[in-house]
Design a protein around this motif. Sequence first.
Motif, PDB file in Angstrom:
ATOM      1  N   VAL A 100      21.644  25.705  73.282  1.00  0.00           N
ATOM      2  CA  VAL A 100      21.317  26.011  74.671  1.00  0.00           C
ATOM      3  C   VAL A 100      20.138  25.130  75.067  1.00  0.00           C
ATOM      4  CG1 VAL A 100      20.698  27.818  76.315  1.00  0.00           C
ATOM      5  CG2 VAL A 100      22.080  28.374  74.305  1.00  0.00           C
ATOM      6  N   ASP A 101      20.430  24.019  75.698  1.00  0.00           N
ATOM      7  CA  ASP A 101      19.403  23.041  76.058  1.00  0.00           C
ATOM      8  C   ASP A 101      19.004  23.242  77.515  1.00  0.00           C
ATOM      9  OD1 ASP A 101      19.452  21.885  73.541  1.00  0.00           O
ATOM     10  OD2 ASP A 101      21.113  20.570  74.061  1.00  0.00           O
ATOM     11  N   GLN A 102      17.852  23.880  77.745  1.00  0.00           N
ATOM     12  CA  GLN A 102      17.371  24.136  79.084  1.00  0.00           C
ATOM     13  C   GLN A 102      16.505  22.978  79.572  1.00  0.00           C
ATOM     14  OE1 GLN A 102      18.391  26.661  80.772  1.00  0.00           O
ATOM     15  NE2 GLN A 102      19.215  28.029  79.217  1.00  0.00           N
ATOM     16  N   ALA A 103      16.531  22.770  80.893  1.00  0.00           N
ATOM     17  CA  ALA A 103      15.658  21.783  81.546  1.00  0.00           C
ATOM     18  C   ALA A 103      15.802  20.412  80.871  1.00  0.00           C
ATOM     19  CB  ALA A 103      14.221  22.282  81.535  1.00  0.00           C
ATOM     20  N   VAL A 141      19.193  10.944  81.246  1.00  0.00           N
ATOM     21  CA  VAL A 141      20.367  10.094  81.036  1.00  0.00           C
ATOM     22  C   VAL A 141      20.872  10.228  79.602  1.00  0.00           C
ATOM     23  CG1 VAL A 141      21.151   7.701  80.891  1.00  0.00           C
ATOM     24  CG2 VAL A 141      19.780   8.446  82.855  1.00  0.00           C
ATOM     25  N   ASP A 142      19.953  10.192  78.629  1.00  0.00           N
ATOM     26  CA  ASP A 142      20.364  10.365  77.229  1.00  0.00           C
ATOM     27  C   ASP A 142      20.975  11.743  76.998  1.00  0.00           C
ATOM     28  OD1 ASP A 142      19.662   7.855  76.477  1.00  0.00           O
ATOM     29  OD2 ASP A 142      18.287   8.470  74.882  1.00  0.00           O
ATOM     30  N   LYS A 143      20.418  12.734  77.671  1.00  0.00           N
ATOM     31  CA  LYS A 143      20.969  14.083  77.529  1.00  0.00           C
ATOM     32  C   LYS A 143      22.430  14.117  77.973  1.00  0.00           C
ATOM     33  CE  LYS A 143      20.196  18.870  78.995  1.00  0.00           C
ATOM     34  NZ  LYS A 143      19.253  19.811  79.619  1.00  0.00           N
ATOM     35  N   ARG A 144      22.753  13.488  79.103  1.00  0.00           N
ATOM     36  CA  ARG A 144      24.129  13.465  79.588  1.00  0.00           C
ATOM     37  C   ARG A 144      25.027  12.661  78.652  1.00  0.00           C
ATOM     38  NH1 ARG A 144      21.393  13.094  84.596  1.00  0.00           N
ATOM     39  NH2 ARG A 144      21.591  10.817  84.617  1.00  0.00           N
ATOM     40  N   ARG A 145      24.479  11.625  78.036  1.00  0.00           N
ATOM     41  CA  ARG A 145      25.292  10.841  77.101  1.00  0.00           C
ATOM     42  C   ARG A 145      25.766  11.697  75.927  1.00  0.00           C
ATOM     43  NH1 ARG A 145      21.513   5.378  76.724  1.00  0.00           N
ATOM     44  NH2 ARG A 145      22.216   4.410  78.683  1.00  0.00           N
ATOM     45  N   PHE A 146      24.887  12.533  75.413  1.00  0.00           N
ATOM     46  CA  PHE A 146      25.280  13.362  74.274  1.00  0.00           C
ATOM     47  C   PHE A 146      26.212  14.482  74.699  1.00  0.00           C
ATOM     48  CE2 PHE A 146      21.250  11.637  72.426  1.00  0.00           C
ATOM     49  CZ  PHE A 146      21.839  11.000  71.355  1.00  0.00           C
ATOM     50  N   VAL A 147      26.080  14.975  75.927  1.00  0.00           N
ATOM     51  CA  VAL A 147      26.967  16.030  76.404  1.00  0.00           C
ATOM     52  C   VAL A 147      28.364  15.496  76.649  1.00  0.00           C
ATOM     53  CG1 VAL A 147      27.417  17.627  78.312  1.00  0.00           C
ATOM     54  CG2 VAL A 147      25.115  17.443  77.360  1.00  0.00           C
ATOM     55  N   THR A 148      28.460  14.344  77.318  1.00  0.00           N
ATOM     56  CA  THR A 148      29.764  13.807  77.696  1.00  0.00           C
ATOM     57  C   THR A 148      30.349  12.851  76.667  1.00  0.00           C
ATOM     58  OG1 THR A 148      28.758  11.935  78.883  1.00  0.00           O
ATOM     59  CG2 THR A 148      29.077  13.985  80.106  1.00  0.00           C
ATOM     60  N   LEU A 180      15.350  18.140  70.473  1.00  0.00           N
ATOM     61  CA  LEU A 180      14.132  17.801  71.202  1.00  0.00           C
ATOM     62  C   LEU A 180      13.898  18.867  72.264  1.00  0.00           C
ATOM     63  CD1 LEU A 180      15.867  14.854  70.748  1.00  0.00           C
ATOM     64  CD2 LEU A 180      13.580  14.047  71.342  1.00  0.00           C
ATOM     65  N   GLN A 181      12.720  19.458  72.252  1.00  0.00           N
ATOM     66  CA  GLN A 181      12.411  20.551  73.167  1.00  0.00           C
ATOM     67  C   GLN A 181      11.076  20.291  73.851  1.00  0.00           C
ATOM     68  OE1 GLN A 181      13.118  24.523  71.488  1.00  0.00           O
ATOM     69  NE2 GLN A 181      14.342  23.589  69.852  1.00  0.00           N
ATOM     70  N   PHE A 182      11.023  20.673  75.141  1.00  0.00           N
ATOM     71  CA  PHE A 182       9.845  20.441  75.960  1.00  0.00           C
ATOM     72  C   PHE A 182       9.454  21.741  76.668  1.00  0.00           C
ATOM     73  CE2 PHE A 182      12.292  16.575  75.622  1.00  0.00           C
ATOM     74  CZ  PHE A 182      11.358  15.577  75.398  1.00  0.00           C
ATOM     75  N   GLN A 183       8.169  21.980  76.739  1.00  0.00           N
ATOM     76  CA  GLN A 183       7.658  23.134  77.488  1.00  0.00           C
ATOM     77  C   GLN A 183       7.154  22.634  78.843  1.00  0.00           C
ATOM     78  OE1 GLN A 183       4.016  25.093  76.172  1.00  0.00           O
ATOM     79  NE2 GLN A 183       4.997  27.092  76.429  1.00  0.00           N
ATOM     80  N   LEU A 184       8.017  22.697  79.840  1.00  0.00           N
ATOM     81  CA  LEU A 184       7.702  22.148  81.156  1.00  0.00           C
ATOM     82  C   LEU A 184       6.922  23.159  81.994  1.00  0.00           C
ATOM     83  CD1 LEU A 184      11.044  20.377  82.147  1.00  0.00           C
ATOM     84  CD2 LEU A 184       9.098  19.465  80.878  1.00  0.00           C
ATOM     85  N   PRO A 185       5.991  22.692  82.792  1.00  0.00           N
ATOM     86  CA  PRO A 185       5.288  23.599  83.714  1.00  0.00           C
ATOM     87  C   PRO A 185       6.219  24.075  84.815  1.00  0.00           C
ATOM     88  CG  PRO A 185       4.608  21.328  84.085  1.00  0.00           C
ATOM     89  CD  PRO A 185       5.467  21.313  82.857  1.00  0.00           C
ATOM     90  N   GLU A 186       5.857  25.179  85.441  1.00  0.00           N
ATOM     91  CA  GLU A 186       6.705  25.780  86.455  1.00  0.00           C
ATOM     92  C   GLU A 186       6.939  24.844  87.629  1.00  0.00           C
ATOM     93  OE1 GLU A 186       9.124  28.817  87.909  1.00  0.00           O
ATOM     94  OE2 GLU A 186       8.135  28.634  85.956  1.00  0.00           O
ATOM     95  N   MET A 187       5.940  24.053  87.968  1.00  0.00           N
ATOM     96  CA  MET A 187       6.080  23.175  89.120  1.00  0.00           C
ATOM     97  C   MET A 187       7.147  22.102  88.888  1.00  0.00           C
ATOM     98  SD  MET A 187       2.398  21.257  88.689  1.00  0.00           S
ATOM     99  CE  MET A 187       2.547  20.560  90.329  1.00  0.00           C
ATOM    100  N   GLN A 233      24.104  21.826  84.189  1.00  0.00           N
ATOM    101  CA  GLN A 233      22.906  21.097  83.830  1.00  0.00           C
ATOM    102  C   GLN A 233      21.889  21.133  84.971  1.00  0.00           C
ATOM    103  OE1 GLN A 233      22.626  19.816  80.720  1.00  0.00           O
ATOM    104  NE2 GLN A 233      24.634  20.714  80.355  1.00  0.00           N
ATOM    105  N   GLN A 234      20.638  21.262  84.604  1.00  0.00           N
ATOM    106  CA  GLN A 234      19.564  21.306  85.581  1.00  0.00           C
ATOM    107  C   GLN A 234      18.933  19.928  85.720  1.00  0.00           C
ATOM    108  OE1 GLN A 234      16.425  23.993  84.510  1.00  0.00           O
ATOM    109  NE2 GLN A 234      15.386  23.837  86.491  1.00  0.00           N
TER     110      GLN A 234
END
Length: 496
Positions: free
Chosen positions: A352-355, A401-408, A437-444, A208-209
């Motif tokens: 495949v849930d990135q970022a 935090v919610d992301k980790r809840r669904f993974v674990t 839920l998907q997000f397009q995050l900036p490179e920074m 996980q990132q």
Amino acid sequence: MRQLFWGFLLPFPLAAMPVTTLAAEYNSSSSLTQNLTSKPTAEKFYTEAGRLVQRQIDLIARIEQALNSPDPNRIRVVRGQLTVQVKSSENFVHRQEKHTQTLCNSQRDLFRKISPASNQLTSAPDQIYCSLYTSSQELLKLSPILDRLLYRRAELALVRELPLISGERLPDPVLTIAPLQYPQLNQPAIPFSALEPKLSTYGLGRQQQIIGRSAKTAIANYAPPIQPAIVAPESALAILTQAKEILTATQGLFPPEIRFTDPWENARVVDRLTYCVSQQEPQIYAELLALPNTGIFRVLQASAYQRPLNTLWNRLQSNVRERYPFPSLGDAKDGFNPILALELAGERFRLVDQALDYSFMVDVGDIPLEELDSNLQGVTSPTRELFLNYQPPQQLRALQVDKRRFVTGKHQNWQQKSVIFSHAEAKLNHTYLVRSLQFQLPEMMLKSQAISPEQLQQIRSSDLVIAFRPVHRRDDGSYTVVWRVLKELPAPKIRQ
């Protein structure tokens, strides 16, 4: 480097040895046409010539692959095969005509003067004979190029010495008791880069990132080795193209019962059969696929998208994910388009849930996709309420935090007894609901750099309820899946 050169040259004296012929010997004559007066002799000629043409075409395809591969063993293999193939072609044509070069040069000049419409004035056997000779001599120009490329590839991986022709071993001049290890040229060479550790990862083998802050890594300051960028020399590609064109034109001169295979087309067919749905499957589910926001694709094991550890890849060549991208779930808006990044982790489906992307899924049993609607009628009440009423947090840290809840599956307080995961056991002919839920995050942000609240609010995102159904399982464990977007929810916002 002295040992590398010595070991490289060892296999090539093999080419000076007698080569086993593919058919009976032929009596030489001043003209091929005179030599083909009887039907059995003509049949033998076309059979042997056809085999040599097919082998030469296959060799061209293998050389193309080796030119784009960082593995030196591939270069060594095609270098030896090139020598053997050229000797086989020369032996064949010299049995037909001792003055090969003179005859084929005169025939080549004659071919240039004759228009394609009147090409029947020149006998087909003479054209085949000279085309095979000309293409083999063209391929022979690759020998010094392959020799140079082998030395360059030896900078990436270990090139071991080859055995002597007689099979004897020469002792090491320094360490006479050290065993001499010969290479297995059918296996990739051992890369010189440091051995890559198999790092323990988080949740079904996926690391996980962390976004917005620095995080510890399994090995401090570890960076994976940079894969080489290999570009085939233009001079080599020009030679291959010329030889291929000669052989392609020659195929039409053979009798119709002699057929040739196209190794490039065969490779494309095998690639599609390995990673894509079959041509018949979209037709089988045409009625479902006629509905809006539906599709069909092949769900592969996660290993199909990953480079195996301690192997060399050409990073300029397209990988499986680039050749067969995940299906899009809608129309691209301002360069952002959510995808169904579904893969297999062992015997479980996962996205495949990135970022910041995250999801959760539930197996709802044998419910046809056609019977599901945006209100999820037919689904049990607790599941329906979670998928339709779940509100993602608006804080960056809370999202993770919610992301980790669904993974674990830990620390969940959803108003139902069962634990909801981001993955589910793969079962044929079962339907799965997914909230993605998907997000397009900036490179920074991906580099953990600071970002203003205004920039946070401009992040593009999507929130979709999707259903998919595996309808066919392959022998390799992959699944053919049909999917449908059931509902598009308001795009989530990140406030801080």
